[in-house]
Design a protein around this motif. Sequence first.
Motif, mmCIF file in Angstrom:
data_model
loop_
_atom_site.group_PDB
_atom_site.id
_atom_site.type_symbol
_atom_site.label_atom_id
_atom_site.label_comp_id
_atom_site.label_asym_id
_atom_site.label_seq_id
_atom_site.Cartn_x
_atom_site.Cartn_y
_atom_site.Cartn_z
ATOM 1 N N LYS A 11 -6.541 13.012 -1.251
ATOM 2 C CA LYS A 11 -6.769 11.942 -0.480
ATOM 3 C C LYS A 11 -5.684 11.595 0.547
ATOM 4 N N GLY A 12 -6.043 11.046 1.894
ATOM 5 C CA GLY A 12 -4.915 10.452 2.419
ATOM 6 C C GLY A 12 -4.636 9.132 2.441
ATOM 7 N N GLY A 13 -3.303 9.077 3.007
ATOM 8 C CA GLY A 13 -2.774 7.512 2.951
ATOM 9 C C GLY A 13 -2.339 7.217 1.598
ATOM 10 N N VAL A 14 -1.940 8.286 0.738
ATOM 11 C CA VAL A 14 -1.693 7.862 -0.775
ATOM 12 C C VAL A 14 0.048 7.759 -0.638
ATOM 13 N N GLY A 15 0.682 8.116 0.329
ATOM 14 C CA GLY A 15 2.330 7.744 0.475
ATOM 15 C C GLY A 15 2.904 9.000 0.542
ATOM 16 N N LYS A 16 2.248 10.249 0.821
ATOM 17 C CA LYS A 16 2.797 11.565 0.756
ATOM 18 C C LYS A 16 4.103 11.464 1.940
ATOM 19 N N THR A 17 3.981 11.129 2.827
ATOM 20 C CA THR A 17 5.062 11.210 3.874
ATOM 21 C C THR A 17 6.243 10.161 3.479
ATOM 22 N N ASN A 18 5.880 9.007 3.180
ATOM 23 C CA ASN A 18 7.004 8.188 2.516
ATOM 24 C C ASN A 18 7.803 8.829 1.371
ATOM 25 N N CYS A 19 6.895 9.329 0.309
ATOM 26 C CA CYS A 19 7.598 9.774 -0.852
ATOM 27 C C CYS A 19 8.397 11.163 -0.339
ATOM 28 N N VAL A 172 2.964 9.979 -9.493
ATOM 29 C CA VAL A 172 2.026 8.614 -9.304
ATOM 30 C C VAL A 172 2.620 7.726 -8.362
ATOM 31 N N ASN A 173 1.909 7.299 -7.279
ATOM 32 C CA ASN A 173 2.622 6.309 -6.216
ATOM 33 C C ASN A 173 1.696 5.003 -6.478
ATOM 34 N N MET A 174 2.128 3.779 -5.806
ATOM 35 C CA MET A 174 1.798 2.796 -5.804
ATOM 36 C C MET A 174 1.290 2.315 -7.366
ATOM 37 N N ILE A 206 6.321 5.800 -8.373
ATOM 38 C CA ILE A 206 6.857 4.751 -7.494
ATOM 39 C C ILE A 206 6.015 3.515 -7.630
ATOM 40 N N PRO A 207 6.553 2.374 -7.644
ATOM 41 C CA PRO A 207 5.873 1.273 -7.750
ATOM 42 C C PRO A 207 5.081 0.756 -6.279
ATOM 43 N N LEU A 208 3.889 -0.203 -6.624
ATOM 44 C CA LEU A 208 3.440 -0.344 -5.344
ATOM 45 C C LEU A 208 4.324 -1.721 -4.834
ATOM 46 N N SER A 209 4.855 -1.709 -3.848
ATOM 47 C CA SER A 209 5.893 -2.595 -3.626
ATOM 48 C C SER A 209 6.107 -3.071 -1.859
ATOM 49 N N ASN A 210 6.299 -4.281 -1.864
ATOM 50 C CA ASN A 210 6.192 -4.756 -0.517
ATOM 51 C C ASN A 210 7.652 -4.312 0.140
ATOM 52 N N ALA A 211 8.475 -4.156 -0.721
ATOM 53 C CA ALA A 211 9.774 -3.625 -0.025
ATOM 54 C C ALA A 211 9.741 -2.232 0.492
ATOM 55 N N ILE A 212 8.618 -1.401 0.077
ATOM 56 C CA ILE A 212 8.447 -0.147 0.515
ATOM 57 C C ILE A 212 7.504 -0.531 1.648
ATOM 58 N N ARG A 213 6.683 -0.960 1.827
ATOM 59 C CA ARG A 213 5.765 -1.453 2.918
ATOM 60 C C ARG A 213 7.008 -1.824 4.083
#
Length: 258
Positions: A11-19, A172-174, A206-213
């Motif tokens: 799926k797109g937008g799951v955080g690949k690039t950030n990971c 596992v992200n978010m 990786i936790p779901l996190s506002n700091a990451i956002r």
Amino acid sequence: MTVSIAITSGKGGVGKTNCAVNVALSLSKTGKKVVLFDTDFGMANAHILLGRNPEHNAAEFLHGDVQIDKILSDAPENLKFIAGGSGLLEMLNLDNQARYRMLQSLSDLEDQIDYLLVDTPAGASDSTLFFASACDIPVVVLVAEPTSFLDAYSLIKAAHIDKNIHNFSVLVNMADNSASAKRNFDKFFEICRRFLDVNLHYAGMIPLSNAIRRSIVKRAPIVSAQPSSPEARAFQAAAREIIKAPQNEQTGIRFFGS
Ligand SMILES: Nc1ncnc2c1ncn2[C@@H]1O[C@H](COP(=O)(O)OP(=O)(O)OP(=O)(O)O)[C@@H](O)[C@H]1O
Ligand SMILES: [Mg+2]
């Protein structure tokens, strides 16, 4: 020997690039020579997350305008990266020959690279399957949603059936917390194992996190900007796990002729 690692997802937008960015920086921080290669040629954005505006990109190499060493740009923590270039419609439909040329030229740089991290587009497209199967370790980024499970399953099935890949690592992200992330991994592995002869390795969460956002908005990757935060530690732990994942040894087109 260089180890090649693809960061991919169904799926797109799951955080690949950030990971991919934060795992690459985590490995780089340990003193290893790391290259991050953005193969999302249609909508390349690893350079945005890294806060860099590279002079050259993969598109120019593929047009024959510059040599491979010119498209290696500097990023934080001594990381090198190759920007994909964007808005280039023709790049979306790169043929296998062009992909192969890219792979060959990178393979010539083997002495200069300990880890190659490849950020791919989402889904089981030709390009994603080509680059993911050219790597020793494909990492599938999963989030705890039925659509992510279904799309990750389809990607693993395609990579297994079309490219004969047996070993996958799953990040596992978010995630809400470690326990629920591991439960989701176990559930996903159970589904895969029921229908496919594949092995999944748990790379952590990786936790779901506002700091990451916020770090993405600020273009300041969390591993560099807040190295002792729980989020940065999660990326560092994931990086340590990913490099321990079982590697694939299928024949076919591979980075670094491995
Ligand atoms: N752990 C996280 N916590 C909170 N938000 C996150 C996390 N990881 C990613 N995000 C959010 O998800 C968005 C998409 O992340 P990213 O661009 O890395 O996904 P992607 O899988 O590479 O997307 P694409 O499929 O378009 O390439 C980010 O902009 C960010 O807002
Ligand atoms: Mg991406």
